[in-house]
Design a protein around this motif. Sequence first.
Motif: not given
Length: 306
Positions: A110, A114-115, A117-118, A125
């Motif tokens: 990851i 991406e972190r 965005r989460q 997830n």
Amino acid sequence: MQRISRKQIVEGTRVPGIIHNDHHFYVSIEVYEDGMVNCWELVDLAGLKEKLNRGRVTPQVPEGEALSIHGLGAYRLQSAQWDYDEAGYLAHIEHTVQLLNPGMTNLYTISEAERRRQEERRVVNFAQASEFYVKEELFYQTAQGAGFTMFLKHQGKNYAANVVVYKDGRVTCYTPKFELNVKMDEVEALFKKGTLFTCFKKPTEIIFEELGVLVFDEVLYSTSPKEKYKELADAYRKLNGAKTSLEKCREAYYTYLENPSEFARARLKELYEWVPEHERMYLGDMDNRDEDYVRIIYYPEDKREV
């Protein structure tokens, strides 16, 4: 920009583990061949290490505390011989990934982007694992399944096992070291005889393979084996496209609301009592659960407030 997506099948296995979230919960942690691990959240191996360091995932439970097992019960731990500490457990998970993916190729990591965005989207997830076994290697023919955790008596010892029913009627009791196979029309006898069990009346040793040997001295609460068998039968029906006891009961509930009668109420009662007790809460919404079903069936003189 037009958006599209695709789905990819990533195979894996289940490994015993414990989530610490105020209380201790025994879970089957899902380990996938791409190095991702589902432990109430889908993380990579670095994320799993972080959770172990924070104590969110743990390979041990302190003596005297309770261990909850979803759908089965909660049990007070008297003593235990644990297989791993945190470092050893991480190495065990990494070894499991290597068994699934000997070359350790195409492992997913990851990214920081991406972190972020989460976090921005407030997304956590997770993966919804699908049980299956390979019926035929030719054309890789598989059978889908569904199941849950039970205690299993085998060769004079007690084990924690995953009991899975498949669409074709096969039922398998899995531990990390062995498996037992029976047919759907044979498995009810295992529940009745106590081969598959949920509770006990004296301190009992349970082997959680690849986790430890635990001695429980008190059952805080448990689901009855009869109700667990009903749950397994429901899973078998669902896999084969038939209506489950919950679906039939909901239909009878709405039929009663549309045309109240003693016949409709009796039919609702019959179907309600077929629903596994520990799953009746899912008949309604999160606030009311099965309260209106209980009112209609057992207290018909009480009127519903609207």
